[in-house]
Design an enzyme around this catalytic site. Structure first.
Site, PDB file in Angstrom:
ATOM      1  N   ASN A  11      -1.930  14.572   7.494  1.00  0.00           N
ATOM      2  CA  ASN A  11      -2.581  13.406   6.888  1.00  0.00           C
ATOM      3  C   ASN A  11      -3.258  12.608   7.998  1.00  0.00           C
ATOM      4  O   ASN A  11      -2.590  11.932   8.778  1.00  0.00           O
ATOM      5  CB  ASN A  11      -1.542  12.538   6.168  1.00  0.00           C
ATOM      6  N   LYS A  13      -5.143  10.069   7.711  1.00  0.00           N
ATOM      7  CA  LYS A  13      -5.278   8.648   7.377  1.00  0.00           C
ATOM      8  C   LYS A  13      -6.712   8.184   7.691  1.00  0.00           C
ATOM      9  O   LYS A  13      -7.654   8.937   7.476  1.00  0.00           O
ATOM     10  CB  LYS A  13      -4.206   7.829   8.092  1.00  0.00           C
ATOM     11  N   HIS A  95       1.273   7.483  -1.427  1.00  0.00           N
ATOM     12  CA  HIS A  95       1.746   7.243  -0.067  1.00  0.00           C
ATOM     13  C   HIS A  95       2.153   5.779   0.068  1.00  0.00           C
ATOM     14  O   HIS A  95       1.567   4.892  -0.553  1.00  0.00           O
ATOM     15  CB  HIS A  95       0.636   7.589   0.930  1.00  0.00           C
ATOM     16  N   GLU A  97       1.595   3.651   2.199  1.00  0.00           N
ATOM     17  CA  GLU A  97       0.518   2.763   2.620  1.00  0.00           C
ATOM     18  C   GLU A  97      -0.385   2.404   1.445  1.00  0.00           C
ATOM     19  O   GLU A  97      -0.942   1.297   1.403  1.00  0.00           O
ATOM     20  CB  GLU A  97      -0.266   3.423   3.753  1.00  0.00           C
ATOM     21  N   GLU A 165       9.047  10.236   2.494  1.00  0.00           N
ATOM     22  CA  GLU A 165       8.634   9.534   3.693  1.00  0.00           C
ATOM     23  C   GLU A 165       9.317   8.168   3.731  1.00  0.00           C
ATOM     24  O   GLU A 165       8.846   7.210   3.122  1.00  0.00           O
ATOM     25  CB  GLU A 165       7.115   9.340   3.700  1.00  0.00           C
ATOM     26  N   GLY A 171       5.173   6.189  11.490  1.00  0.00           N
ATOM     27  CA  GLY A 171       4.420   5.621  12.597  1.00  0.00           C
ATOM     28  C   GLY A 171       5.209   4.706  13.500  1.00  0.00           C
ATOM     29  O   GLY A 171       4.639   4.030  14.351  1.00  0.00           O
ATOM     30  N   SER A 211       7.193  10.299  11.427  1.00  0.00           N
ATOM     31  CA  SER A 211       7.216  10.514  12.879  1.00  0.00           C
ATOM     32  C   SER A 211       7.696  11.921  13.242  1.00  0.00           C
ATOM     33  O   SER A 211       8.480  12.110  14.180  1.00  0.00           O
ATOM     34  CB  SER A 211       8.094   9.458  13.562  1.00  0.00           C
ATOM     35  N   GLY A 232       1.586  12.803  10.196  1.00  0.00           N
ATOM     36  CA  GLY A 232       0.553  11.804  10.430  1.00  0.00           C
ATOM     37  C   GLY A 232      -0.163  12.019  11.743  1.00  0.00           C
ATOM     38  O   GLY A 232      -0.939  12.948  11.915  1.00  0.00           O
TER      39      GLY A 232
END
Length: 251
Positions: A11, A13, A95, A97, A165, A171, A211, A232
């Site tokens: 991903n 992003k 997701h 986010e 996740e 992250g 991560s 990510g």
């Protein structure tokens, strides 16, 4: 796990321009014979170009989100049909986010998943708890509620992938322990089997995201019911993504 092909999904992003596509060529050259399925989900601006760049390779292309409507007055949005037309085969939905930054509810994720399926895309539906929810020992309830609300009834092992996740590990450099990952993945599997039947429930692939890096991938992939990863930042570097793919192939 023998009947579920492992999946390494990157991903990107809001990262990547045309110059980034060279990394994919390097990755395809190094891992063209990978046992695992390889997927990259770039920004919408790169879906069509990436699909062209990986044509004839083992790498598939996905979107990072889609609207629940096929067409309409939705400025700035991209439909599932548009992603499919651009060459995508998958789309990431729900997701954390998107849920946090755009207020996406389980009902919205469910509608988007139905739209993805109608367009012939495989939906990678994300679930995960915040640090506060984990510290309050609410992880299983949160994950269960997200699964119940986000997944339509027509799930199969072909049209659905579920990605766990933990929000607190995305992250941040923090990674859930093997026991924490195993507990959640086992519960997801149990709930999928209960709702959709043993056959479908066992065929849906479960990814871990949070991560994931080359140096922790092997430990994560050794956990029962972990069928791959949603990756990510590491998916933007050929060496890092390649290391994760190698660990997944060896698991």
């Amino acid at each position: 796990m023998a009947d579920r092909r492992k999946l390494a999904a990157g991903n990107w992003k809001m990262n990547g321009t045309a110059d980034t596509l060279g990394m994919v060529e390097t990755l395809a050259g190094a891992h063209g014979e990978a046992r695992s399925e390889l997927l990259i989900c770039p920004p919408a601006t790169l879906v069509h170009r990436l699909a062209g760049a990986v044509a004839g390779t083992s790498i598939a292309v996905g979107g990072q989100d889609c609207h629940w409507e096929e067409t309409g007055a939705h400025t700035g949005d991209v439909s599932a049909a548009m992603l499919a037309d651009a060459g995508a085969s998958h789309v990431i939905l729900g997701h954390s986010e998107r849920r946090a930054d755009h207020g996406e509810t389980d009902a919205i994720v469910r509608a988007k998943t139905q739209a993805a399926w109608a367009a012939g895309l495989t939906a990678i539906v994300c679930v995960g708890e915040t640090l506060a929810e984990r510290e309050a020992s609410n992880t299983i309830d949160i994950i269960g509620g997200q699964l119940a609300g986000s997944l339509p009834d027509q799930a199969t092992g072909l049209n659905l992938v579920v990605a766990y996740e933990p929000v607190w590990a995305i992250g941040t450099g923090k990674v859930a322990t093997a026991d924490q990952i195993g507990e959640v993945h086992d519960e997801i599997r149990r709930r999928l089997e209960k709702r959709f039947g043993a056959g479908v429930g066992r065929s849906v692939r479960l990814l871990y995201g949070g991560s994931v890096k080359p140096d922790n991938a092997a430990e994560i992939f050794a956990v029962e019911n972990v069928d791959g990863a949603l990756i990510g930042g590491a998916s933007l570097k050929a060496d890092d993504f390649g290391g994760i793919i190698a660990a997944l192939d060896a698991a």
